[in-house]
Design a protein around this motif. Structure first.
Motif, PDB file in Angstrom:
ATOM      1  N   UNK A   1      -9.305   8.894   8.528  1.00  0.00           N
ATOM      2  CA  UNK A   1     -10.482   9.610   7.859  1.00  0.00           C
ATOM      3  C   UNK A   1     -10.167   9.896   6.478  1.00  0.00           C
ATOM      4  N   UNK A   2      -9.027  10.006   6.070  1.00  0.00           N
ATOM      5  CA  UNK A   2      -8.717  10.102   4.644  1.00  0.00           C
ATOM      6  C   UNK A   2      -9.273   9.040   3.924  1.00  0.00           C
ATOM      7  N   UNK A   3      -9.626   7.872   4.364  1.00  0.00           N
ATOM      8  CA  UNK A   3     -10.324   6.902   3.591  1.00  0.00           C
ATOM      9  C   UNK A   3     -11.690   6.940   3.431  1.00  0.00           C
ATOM     10  N   UNK A   4     -12.328   8.103   3.657  1.00  0.00           N
ATOM     11  CA  UNK A   4     -13.494   8.409   3.617  1.00  0.00           C
ATOM     12  C   UNK A   4     -14.223   7.983   2.213  1.00  0.00           C
ATOM     13  N   UNK A   5     -13.656   7.963   1.141  1.00  0.00           N
ATOM     14  CA  UNK A   5     -14.598   7.312  -0.008  1.00  0.00           C
ATOM     15  C   UNK A   5     -14.906   6.121   0.109  1.00  0.00           C
ATOM     16  N   UNK A   6     -14.015   5.051   1.053  1.00  0.00           N
ATOM     17  CA  UNK A   6     -14.227   3.837   1.252  1.00  0.00           C
ATOM     18  C   UNK A   6     -15.589   3.758   2.207  1.00  0.00           C
TER      19      UNK A   6
ATOM     20  N   UNK B   1      -2.367  -2.722 -11.849  1.00  0.00           N
ATOM     21  CA  UNK B   1      -0.835  -2.507 -11.784  1.00  0.00           C
ATOM     22  C   UNK B   1      -0.131  -1.454 -11.645  1.00  0.00           C
ATOM     23  N   UNK B   2      -0.466  -0.348 -12.230  1.00  0.00           N
ATOM     24  CA  UNK B   2       0.239   0.974 -12.037  1.00  0.00           C
ATOM     25  C   UNK B   2      -0.129   1.776 -10.735  1.00  0.00           C
ATOM     26  N   UNK B   3      -1.002   1.112  -9.830  1.00  0.00           N
ATOM     27  CA  UNK B   3      -1.347   1.614  -8.526  1.00  0.00           C
ATOM     28  C   UNK B   3      -0.641   0.792  -7.431  1.00  0.00           C
ATOM     29  N   UNK B   4      -0.416  -0.397  -7.461  1.00  0.00           N
ATOM     30  CA  UNK B   4      -0.395  -1.147  -6.433  1.00  0.00           C
ATOM     31  C   UNK B   4       1.000  -0.995  -5.596  1.00  0.00           C
ATOM     32  N   UNK B   5       1.407  -0.689  -4.440  1.00  0.00           N
ATOM     33  CA  UNK B   5       2.330  -0.329  -3.743  1.00  0.00           C
ATOM     34  C   UNK B   5       3.118   0.812  -4.337  1.00  0.00           C
ATOM     35  N   UNK B   6       2.586   1.663  -4.728  1.00  0.00           N
ATOM     36  CA  UNK B   6       3.318   2.745  -5.355  1.00  0.00           C
ATOM     37  C   UNK B   6       3.240   4.000  -4.679  1.00  0.00           C
ATOM     38  N   UNK B   7       4.337   4.659  -4.665  1.00  0.00           N
ATOM     39  CA  UNK B   7       4.283   5.827  -3.800  1.00  0.00           C
ATOM     40  C   UNK B   7       3.746   7.110  -4.779  1.00  0.00           C
ATOM     41  N   UNK B   8       3.376   8.070  -3.987  1.00  0.00           N
ATOM     42  CA  UNK B   8       2.989   9.300  -4.749  1.00  0.00           C
ATOM     43  C   UNK B   8       1.438   9.239  -4.995  1.00  0.00           C
ATOM     44  N   UNK B   9       0.610   8.494  -4.440  1.00  0.00           N
ATOM     45  CA  UNK B   9      -0.823   8.486  -4.800  1.00  0.00           C
ATOM     46  C   UNK B   9      -1.731   8.920  -3.663  1.00  0.00           C
ATOM     47  N   UNK B  10      -1.156   9.190  -2.627  1.00  0.00           N
ATOM     48  CA  UNK B  10      -1.816   9.678  -1.527  1.00  0.00           C
ATOM     49  C   UNK B  10      -2.856  10.790  -1.685  1.00  0.00           C
ATOM     50  N   UNK B  11      -3.770  10.534  -1.620  1.00  0.00           N
ATOM     51  CA  UNK B  11      -5.079  11.878  -1.827  1.00  0.00           C
ATOM     52  C   UNK B  11      -5.203  12.249  -3.258  1.00  0.00           C
ATOM     53  N   UNK B  12      -4.711  11.252  -4.122  1.00  0.00           N
ATOM     54  CA  UNK B  12      -4.752  11.645  -5.558  1.00  0.00           C
ATOM     55  C   UNK B  12      -5.975  10.847  -6.236  1.00  0.00           C
ATOM     56  N   UNK B  13      -6.819  11.405  -7.062  1.00  0.00           N
ATOM     57  CA  UNK B  13      -7.848  10.940  -7.677  1.00  0.00           C
ATOM     58  C   UNK B  13      -7.121  10.421  -9.148  1.00  0.00           C
TER      59      UNK B  13
ATOM     60  N   UNK C   1      -9.145   8.341 -18.153  1.00  0.00           N
ATOM     61  CA  UNK C   1      -8.536   7.244 -18.584  1.00  0.00           C
ATOM     62  C   UNK C   1      -7.873   6.159 -17.694  1.00  0.00           C
ATOM     63  N   UNK C   2      -7.241   6.619 -16.585  1.00  0.00           N
ATOM     64  CA  UNK C   2      -6.603   5.625 -15.534  1.00  0.00           C
ATOM     65  C   UNK C   2      -7.762   4.983 -15.145  1.00  0.00           C
ATOM     66  N   UNK C   3      -8.989   5.539 -14.716  1.00  0.00           N
ATOM     67  CA  UNK C   3     -10.024   4.621 -14.228  1.00  0.00           C
ATOM     68  C   UNK C   3     -10.391   3.816 -15.004  1.00  0.00           C
TER      69      UNK C   3
END
Length: 581
Positions: A29-34, A203-215, A219-221
Motif C-alpha cells: 500500500x505504500x506504493x499508493x502514488x503509483x 542515477x541518484x535514486x536507482x538501487x539506492x538506500x535511504x529513499x523509502x517514503x521520501x519525496x 530540484x531533484x525532481x
C-alpha cells in the motif's frame, strides 16, 4: 503496472463497483502514488486531484482506502492484499464471474505469514483467477530484504503451494506481457517475481538506500525528469472493458423463519447461532459462511449441511479467515466468519484493517471466558470484548439465551461495519419466548422492584449467575434489579442511567472477561465526565485461570452467583463491592 493497465486489466472506470471488473489490489500500500498515477492515466482522476496526495481532506491518502471508489480494500498493513484477493476469487467463483484478481506485493512483505496462509489456500482451491506480482527491488524500508534479488526462494515457495511461478525482468515490457498472457491461460494461481531496480532510470535514486517514503525536492525532481525524459502532452491510457456484461445479480430472498426454543429448556447460544445461520441461508442468497476448522464447535456446520456451496473452509488460518471475509463482501456477499473467540486475537490486525476498508461482515467467537471449563486459559477468550469494542464503528453483542442469539444473528446480516457476536459453550436456560425482540443498543430488565438496593448488570453466562444471586438475595429480603446487557456496543445508556438513578446509585457489573475494556468499562463510560457518577462494583476475571469445571472456574474468578450476592450484601449494609468506585 503500465503493461497491466494498457493490455490486461479489464475494468469499467465509470462503474468501479461493477461485478465483472477485474480486481486490482496494491498489497504494498505504500506504493499508493503509483496506484493513483494509474487512476490518472485511466482518466479516473485529474491532475488537480493527483496533486492533493497525502493532504488533509484528500481522497488520495498515504495508503489506499475505499474512500476512492476504485479501491476495494484498504492496504498498508503488509501481507493483507493477497489474502483479501483469495476472498474475492472465492466469491467470483461462487457468483460465476469471469474476472481476475491482480495483486501487487512488495518483496519485504513476503516475510509476512499471512501471505503464505493465502498461498496455501489459493493453491488448495486452485484459484486461477489470482495473479500475484512480486516487486522484487531488493530494498526494504531500512535496507536490503532477506533474499535481495534472488527470486528463486519466492518462486519455490509459491510452487510448493501449487502455484505457477516464474521469475522475470520487471523492466522488460515484452517479458511482462508474455508472463501475463501465460498467467491468464493457467488453471492455477500464478506468482510472477519481477526483478526490478528501485528508482530505475534516475542515477541518484536507482538501487539506492535511504529513499523509502521520501519525496524528491523540486530540484531533484527536475534532475530526475531530465534523465527519464519528460513525456510530452497528457498521458492517458486506453483501457480494456470487462470481459462480460452480466445483469446485476439479485440474491434470492425469502422469509426468515427463526428457530424457536421453549422457555426454561437449556440450549447453548453457539447452537442457536448455528440454527439462525441456517435459517438466514434459506432466506438470503447473499449470506456466506467461513469457518476456521471448528464448525462442529461453533455450530456453523448446520449451514454447511444445508448449503455446502456457500460454506468455505479456511482451515486453521485465522488471518486468512478474516481477510477472505473482507474480500468476499467486496463482491456484494454478506460473510459470517466463525471460530473460537480467543483466536480472533491472532487476526486482530485484519479486523482493524477491515474497519478501514469500510467492510460489512459478521464475526462470531465461541468458547468465551472461564466458563468453557477444562480446556484451560489458552482457549478462553478474556480479551475479546475489549478488542472488538476498540474497532471503529463496530457492534459488539453478547447474548445470554438462545432466543436472543438467534435474533441477533439475523440482524447481523444487515448491519453495517464489523459486528461481533460472542457465544457461550455451555448450555444455558432459555429466558425469552419467540415473540421477544432485541434491538441492537437495547437491553432487557429481568428483575426489578421499587425496593432495589442495587442493579446487577450482566451478559452471557454471568446473567444466569445474576439471576441465581437474585433468588438467593430474595430469600434474605434484599431486592436487586437484574439487567441483561446483551448489546455491549452500543450500550443501552438510557437503561443503565435509570438503574443508577432508581437503585440508590449502586451498580454491580459482572463479566466473564478481564476487567479491562469489557462490559464494566462500557458501563462506566456511560457516566464519563459526570460530576456525581454512581458507585460501580466490578466483578471480572482478575487472576490467570486454569482447568476445572465451569462452576469451579466461575467461583474461583469471583463471578459466580455467591460472589454477586456477596457484593450486593455489602451494598445493602452500606459498603461497596470489589472494584467499586
Amino acid at each position: 503496472m503500465a503493461v497491466l493497465l494498457s493490455d490486461h486489466l479489464h475494468y469499467d472506470w465509470k462503474a468501479p463497483h461493477g461485478p465483472d471488473n477485474d480486481r486490482l489490489v496494491f498489497s504494498k500500500g505504500h506504493a499508493a502514488p503509483l496506484l493513483y498515477a494509474m487512476f490518472k492515466a485511466a482518466g479516473a482522476i485529474a491532475d488537480e486531484e493527483l496533486l492533493t496526495l497525502r493532504k488533509r481532506g484528500s481522497r488520495l491518502e498515504g495508503h489506499p482506502t475505499p474512500g476512492l471508489p476504485w479501491v476495494d480494500v484498504a492496504t498498508g498493513s503488509l501481507g493483507q492484499g493477497i489474502p483479501a484477493a483469495v476472498g474475492m476469487a472465492l466469491a467470483a467463483r461462487l457468483l460465476d464471474l469471469d474476472l481476475r484478481c491482480w495483486v501487487l506485493l512488495g518483496d519485504s512483505e513476503m516475510a509476512e505469514g499471512s501471505v503464505y496462509e493465502a498461498f496455501e489456500l489459493a493453491g488448495f482451491y486452485r484459484l486461477s483467477s489470482i495473479i500475484a506480482i512480486v516487486d522484487m527491488n531488493r530494498l526494504g524500508q531500512r535496507g536490503p530484504t532477506m533474499a535481495q534479488w534472488d527470486g528463486e526462494p519466492y518462486a519455490a515457495r509459491a510452487r510448493a503451494f501449487g502455484w505457477n511461478a516464474q521469475i522475470l525482468d520487471g523492466h522488460d515490457r515484452e517479458a511482462i506481457h508474455r508472463a501475463y498472457q501465460e498467467a491468464e491461460a493457467s488453471s492455477r494461481p500464478t506468482c510472477l517475481v519481477a526483478r526490478t531496480r528501485k528508482g530505475a532510470g534516475v542515477s541518484f535514486l536507482e538501487d539506492k538506500e535511504g529513499w523509502h517514503g521520501k519525496a524528491l525536492s523540486a530540484d531533484e525532481a527536475k534532475r530526475a525528469l531530465a534523465e527519464l525524459g519528460d513525456p510530452a502532452g497528457d498521458l492517458v491510457v486506453e483501457t480494456r472493458r470487462p470481459r462480460q456484461a452480466s445483469a446485476p445479480r439479485t440474491p434470492s430472498a425469502g422469509a426468515f423463519t427463526p428457530p424457536r426454543y421453549e422457555v426454561g429448556t437449556k440450549v447453548a447460544t453457539r447452537e442457536a447461532f448455528g440454527d439462525a445461520l441456517r435459517a438466514l441461508g434459506a432466506a438470503r442468497g447473499d449470506v456466506v459462511v467461513l469457518d476456521g476448522e471448528v464448525s462442529n464447535s461453533t455450530f456453523s456446520e448446520r449451514f454447511l449441511k444445508a448449503d455446502a456451496a456457500r460454506f468455505f473452509e479456511i482451515y486453521i488460518a485465522e488471518q486468512q479467515l478474516v481477510s477472505a471475509a473482507v474480500g468476499m463482501q467486496v463482491l456484494g456477499l454478506r460473510p459470517f466468519a466463525a471460530t473460537f473467540a480467543a483466536f480472533f486475537s491472532r487476526a486482530y490486525d485484519q479486523v482493524r484493517m477491515a474497519a478501514i476498508s469500510r467492510a460489512h461482515l459478521g464475526l462470531v467467537g465461541s468458547h468465551a471466558g472461564v466458563s468453557i471449563g477444562e480446556d484451560g486459559p489458552s482457549q478462553m477468550a478474556l480479551e475479546d470484548l475489549a478488542m472488538m469494542r476498540a474497532v471503529h464503528g463496530s457492534t459488539v453483542l453478547y447474548p445470554s439465551c438462545a432466543t436472543t442469539a438467534a435474533e441477533l444473528t439475523r440482524q447481523m446480516a444487515s448491519r453495517d461495519g464489523i459486528t461481533y457476536l460472542r457465544t457461550t459453550r455451555e448450555k444455558t436456560p432459555v429466558l425469552y419466548g419467540s415473540e421477544e425482540r432485541f434491538a441492537i443498543g437495547g437491553s432487557k430488565v429481568l428483575r426489578q422492584s421499587p425496593r432495589d438496593v442495587a442493579a446487577v448488570l450482566a451478559a452471557g453466562v454471568t446473567l444466569h449467575e445474576a439471576l441465581r444471586a437474585h433468588a438467593l438475595l430474595e430469600g434474605e429480603g434484599l431486592a436487586v434489579r437484574v439487567v441483561d446487557l446483551y448489546s455491549v456496543k452500543p450500550i443501552d445508556a438510557v437503561t443503565v442511567e435509570a438503574c443508577a438513578r432508581e437503585c440508590g446509585g449502586q451498580l454491580v457489573v459482572v463479566e466473564d472477561h478481564w476487567p479491562q475494556g469489557g462490559l464494566g468499562d462500557a458501563v462506566c463510560e456511560v457516566f464519563a465526565g459526570r460530576p456525581s457518577p454512581p458507585s460501580v462494583a466490578r466483578l471480572g476475571v482478575r487472576d490467570m485461570p486454569g482447568s476445572g469445571t465451569p462452576a469451579q472456574l466461575l467461583d474461583a474468578a469471583g463471578i459466580s452467583a455467591e460472589h454477586i450476592a456477596a457484593a450486593v450484601r455489602r451494598i445493602g449494609r452500606g459498603g461497596t463491592g470489589p472494584g467499586g468506585g
